[in-house]
Scaffold this active site. Structure first.
Site, PDB file in Angstrom:
ATOM      1  N   ASN A 196      -6.096  -7.913 -11.765  1.00  0.00           N
ATOM      2  CA  ASN A 196      -5.918  -8.867 -12.864  1.00  0.00           C
ATOM      3  C   ASN A 196      -4.908  -8.371 -13.878  1.00  0.00           C
ATOM      4  O   ASN A 196      -4.691  -7.166 -14.031  1.00  0.00           O
ATOM      5  CB  ASN A 196      -7.259  -9.142 -13.563  1.00  0.00           C
ATOM      6  N   CYS A 227      -7.744  -0.329 -20.200  1.00  0.00           N
ATOM      7  CA  CYS A 227      -6.917  -1.378 -19.602  1.00  0.00           C
ATOM      8  C   CYS A 227      -5.515  -0.875 -19.281  1.00  0.00           C
ATOM      9  O   CYS A 227      -4.814  -0.372 -20.148  1.00  0.00           O
ATOM     10  CB  CYS A 227      -6.831  -2.585 -20.532  1.00  0.00           C
ATOM     11  N   CYS A 248     -10.762   9.056  19.661  1.00  0.00           N
ATOM     12  CA  CYS A 248     -10.873  10.502  19.872  1.00  0.00           C
ATOM     13  C   CYS A 248      -9.711  11.000  20.738  1.00  0.00           C
ATOM     14  O   CYS A 248      -9.103  12.031  20.454  1.00  0.00           O
ATOM     15  CB  CYS A 248     -12.212  10.824  20.534  1.00  0.00           C
TER      16      CYS A 248
END
Lengths: 437, 451
Positions: free
Chosen positions: A76, A138, A356
């Site tokens: 955001n 922030c 693997c």
């Protein structure tokens, strides 16, 4: 039914689930809905000084999705509240009066001058709020103006502002930390030195959520441009858990109350934060994704888990996993585990084999006597756990510890029952050796 | 009073336009992009994947599904076409439940395989919609000429592979339209919107293939001539004959070959013009039996019964197809064989079926009979190779059990003749198997001509 009542630095709430300072706590309307849904407390969206900030009028959020649009991470660029200070203060006062049993913390962010903090603290005290949270976190917008993470990245500023606040208010002070630093212990220590009653973490992580390959700009774009934002949601939980644990086990800050934040989506996430020392948890993305109702299962699920586990109150397990958070050098090198594949559960997808074979230790078969069959070769298995992680079937592959006294087919050495770590290992040039001579 | 079946009830236009449209719509509509992404995400990207091993054309299924999930559907289609140029049709008609999807590890894990067929269609449809031609580039011309006889799946596949290698192909077909069973067989709801014809166009877009329709082997073409005129011959002539029931009244009006009727249905411009009986009995147990039974039901028949001589588990039609028939209201009657056909005024009126039982592996009639009134009887008891088409006396193509004998390279007993598809021995009667035959034969022909 377990007792979920929480007393976090004197802030009482019926449960440890608080809404974090964010859009869901910007207005009385939202906060009342949250309390009606059952949230134990809120940290009111960060107040600043008038005139209020302005937000962009284009997209504020961006997201990382799973294939079925599960929201995994949210980014955001919204700023602190863009409503006039007085409006917020009046609403806080009214809501606190109407919901006295819920924790009401107010997040604050003003310029780094003592008088500015004095002014706003006075106004918040007048609302009857239970505490304040200093937003030093922030990472976008406000930081460019010398606030938010610009403060949180400088331990000396943290300590200074925290001290001012402790001096000028009777309210408990929580310092919210930014994860956009190299060592979370430093800002936590600074907050502690400044007298903080608690720290809360993590705030959002600097992020560019994606790049629009047509527009050749970070997404979401605003008139062709994008700016970095703050990342949160389920994707950041492991980072947050580590930072919480680091503070919980640091000798300087051990015991400093922590409000855990970062991707809490379920009761289990919350329990994990609490086990690492968080006395309360704060939630934002889960509520923004699903609405306030998510708290109901957080409460019910945590309570059910506590009942099953024999805990009657939350403080019985807060911090209980901290002593088991160790450093690599102290892990027992004599502990030897081997992967084991449950052939009844195996669906023969072969992912363990190829992972693997291509990227690890060539320790899983794909054919046995010409038949598709996946089996661990103990002579090669180092117990790395990659096969467990890539297996699509839960509990199909498990890590089985070898009994002391048995012989590890890989090293041909007998499994030593005694604990021994790197600090004393012969290959360690810095090994602490006993003065034999 | 009860209605007498004096007059056969065979009529066209039993349904409204809307009903025809609904009944013959796409059985499995194209997945929407989000559906495809979610479904693709279910694939575990298995190592040495069982689905790929089960695919007769060995399509790298995990790879193409991964390409769908990374928003690269064109790449996914290329992965499919690299092994199977008719991947679009196979996505529609393959009995995936007995091939790739049967061995999907998700089937083992939770009984719900990844929808491989539908994902394959998603990729191939996307490609064919956004590209004019196949993703292959034709190599420089070799000057070699090959006759491919039969433009069905095997012939198309063979012709395409040969064209890619730079050979020139004359592709013959007895019918006026190419496509073989893709065009004239297969239930209509599996291949809507003229897909078979569009796919042929797509295959031919490679260039170097000259289509010659209306040319039947044994009539307009002669194998001996083809062998002298071309460097190699590939026979993909299918099975031109239909097995008979061997009963009296079989020649009466109302007894039809399922294959012929399906062909008419596929070519019909107006389904409401197609006459269909009210009461229908289908004899057989394969895909064709299900296709004709379901489609006659969808055309408005009232009462459709598939009569099969053994137990339902032995039917060649897959379990999925059997369910499709039953959910469409078709009755499957097992352990019965046709015994007699009753006819009145030149039209059949009923069929007498005899109960059967198996004794020491031998099927026997028990003598007990049951009579079903019928306005139409469909024969779906298998097709035969019309070996006379292979030019009688001259022919030295080895035939066994009524099929052309081929080796692993799909080469016949003749040095310069290859064969594939339904006409060869040991085939599986599947579109996808025919495509593989064509592919293998083309590779063998190419090796032979390059030697």
């Amino acid at each position: 039914m377990a007792d979920l009542r929480t007393n976090f630095i004197g802030l009482k709430s019926p449960n440890p689930f608080w809404l974090a300072s964010a859009p869901p706590t910007d207005k009385a309307y939202n906060v009342i809905r949250a309390f009606e849904a059952g949230w134990g407390g809120v940290v009111w969206k960060t107040l600043g000084e008038d005139p209020p900030v302005v937000n962009v009028n284009g997209p504020r959020y961006g997201a990382i999705h799973g294939k079925d649009r599960q929201l995994l991470g949210l980014n955001n660029i919204e700023l602190i509240t863009d409503r006039p200070l007085d409006v917020n203060l009046q609403e806080i006062k009214q809501v606190k009066r109407d919901w006295p049993d819920r924790a009401m913390v107010v997040s604050l962010m003003v310029p780094c001058e003592e008088q500015n903090w004095i002014n706003i603290l006075k106004k918040v005290e007048d609302t009857g709020a239970d505490g304040v949270e200093l937003n030093f976190g922030c990472p976008h917008g406000m930081s460019e103006r010398g606030m938010g993470s610009a403060v949180g990245q400088v331990p000396e500023y943290i300590e200074m502002v925290t001290r001012w606040c402790k001096q000028h208010t009777r309210m408990p002070v929580i310092v919210k930390l930014t994860p956009n630093i190299t060592d979370i212990r430093k800002p936590a220590q600074a907050a502690h030195a400044g007298g903080a009653d608690a720290v809360s973490l993590i705030n959002t992580i600097n992020s560019i959520v994606g790049v629009d390959l047509d527009a050749m700009a970070p997404s979401p774009t605003i008139d062709g441009k994008g700016a970095h934002g703050g990342y949160c949601g389920p994707a950041v939980k492991p980072i947050a858990l580590n930072m919480v644990a680091e503070i919980a086990r640091d000798p300087t800050t051990h015991g400093l109350p922590i409000s855990g934040i970062g991707g809490v989506t379920t009761w289990r996430d919350a329990a994990e934060f609490m086990a690492l020392g968080a006395g309360s948890v704060q939630v934002c993305t889960a509520a923004m994704t699903y609405g306030f109702k998510v708290v109901q299962d957080m409460i019910d699920g945590l309570s059910d888990w506590m009942d099953r586990s024999g805990y009657t109150s939350v403080d019985q397990f807060v911090g209980k996993a901290v002593p088991n958070c160790s450093d690599w050098q102290h892990l027992n090198l004599n502990y030897i585990a081997k992967a084991k594949i449950d052939q009844d559960l195996c669906i023969k997808c072969g992912r363990c084999h190829i992972a693997c074979e291509d990227t690890s230790h060539q320790a899983i078969t794909n054919l046995v006597n010409g038949v598709r069959h996946f089996e661990v070769i103990d002579e090669e298995c180092v117990g790395c756990n990659l096969c467990v992680n890539v297996c699509p079937v839960e509990n199909c592959i498990t890590m089985e510890p070898m009994a002391a006294g048995s012989v590890d087919p890989r090293t041909k050495k007998t499994v030593d029952p005694n604990y021994a770590n790197w600090t004393t290992h012969p290959n360690n040039p810095m090994a602490v050796t006993e003065a034999a001579e | 009073m009860t209605q007498q079946n004096a007059a056969p009830d065979v009529a066209a236009g039993r349904l409204s336009d809307e009903e025809y449209k609904k009944n013959f719509a796409d059985l499995h509509p194209l997945l929407a992009p989000h559906e495809a992404m979610v479904e693709a995400d279910r694939c575990y990207f298995c190592y040495d994947a069982p689905c790929t091993q089960a695919c007769p054309t060995s399509i790298d299924i995990p790879q193409f599904i991964r390409q769908i999930s990374t928003e690269n559907p064109a790449g996914a289609a290329k992965t499919i076409f690299a092994e199977n140029i008719l991947g679009g049709m196979c996505a529609r008609v393959c009995p995936t439940e007995t091939l790739c999807e049967q061995v999907c590890v998700r089937e083992e894990a939770e009984g719900k395989p990844v929808k491989i067929g539908q994902l394959q269609r998603y990729a191939t449809d996307h490609f064919m919609e956004t590209h004019e031609t196949t993703p292959f580039t034709r190599k420089a011309s070799t000057g070699k000429r090959i006759a491919v006889v039969g433009a069905g799946p095997a012939g198309l596949s063979c012709a395409h592979s040969l064209a890619v290698e730079g050979h020139d192909v004359d592709l013959f077909d007895a019918r006026s339209k190419p496509g073989g069973l893709n065009e004239f067989g297969i239930a209509a709801y599996k291949s809507v919107d003229n897909f078979a014809a569009r796919e042929v166009e797509f295959v031919l877009s490679i260039g170097g293939i000259t289509l010659k329709t209306g040319k039947a082997l044994g009539k307009d073409l002669n194998l001996a001539d083809l062998r002298t005129q071309y460097d190699a011959v590939f026979l993909s002539i299918g099975l031109g004959g239909v097995n008979d029931l061997g009963l009296e009244n079989e020649g009466k009006s109302g007894v039809l070959s399922a294959v012929d009727y399906i062909s008419d249905l596929r070519q019909a411009e107006d389904l409401s013009a197609l006459p269909v009986g009210k009461r229908i009995v289908v004899i057989g147990g394969g895909m064709t039996a299900v296709d004709i039974a379901v489609q006659s039901k969808l055309l408005g028949a009232d009462d459709v019964t598939i009569a099969y001589r053994r137990g339902q588990g032995r039917m060649n039609a897959s379990e999925y197809e059997q369910h499709l028939a039953q959910t469409n209201g078709v009755k499957i009657m097992s352990w019965v064989q046709p015994k007699a056909i009753a006819a009145e005024n030149g039209h059949i009126s009923a069929i007498e079926l005899e109960r059967t039982a198996e004794e020491n592996g031998q099927l026997k009639g028990t003598g007990e009979t049951v009579t079903l009134p019928a306005d139409m009887i469909f024969k779906a008891v298998g097709q035969t190779l019309v070996s006379a088409d292979l030019n009688g006396a001259d022919s030295t193509v080895q035939i066994e059990k009524g099929r052309i004998v081929v080796d692993a390279d799909r080469k016949t007993s003749l040095d310069d003749v290859w064969a594939g598809g339904d006409c060869v021995l040991g085939g599986e009667d599947l579109t996808v198997a025919a495509v593989e035959d064509g592919k293998i034969a083309a590779a063998s022909i190419h090796r032979a001509l390059s030697a």
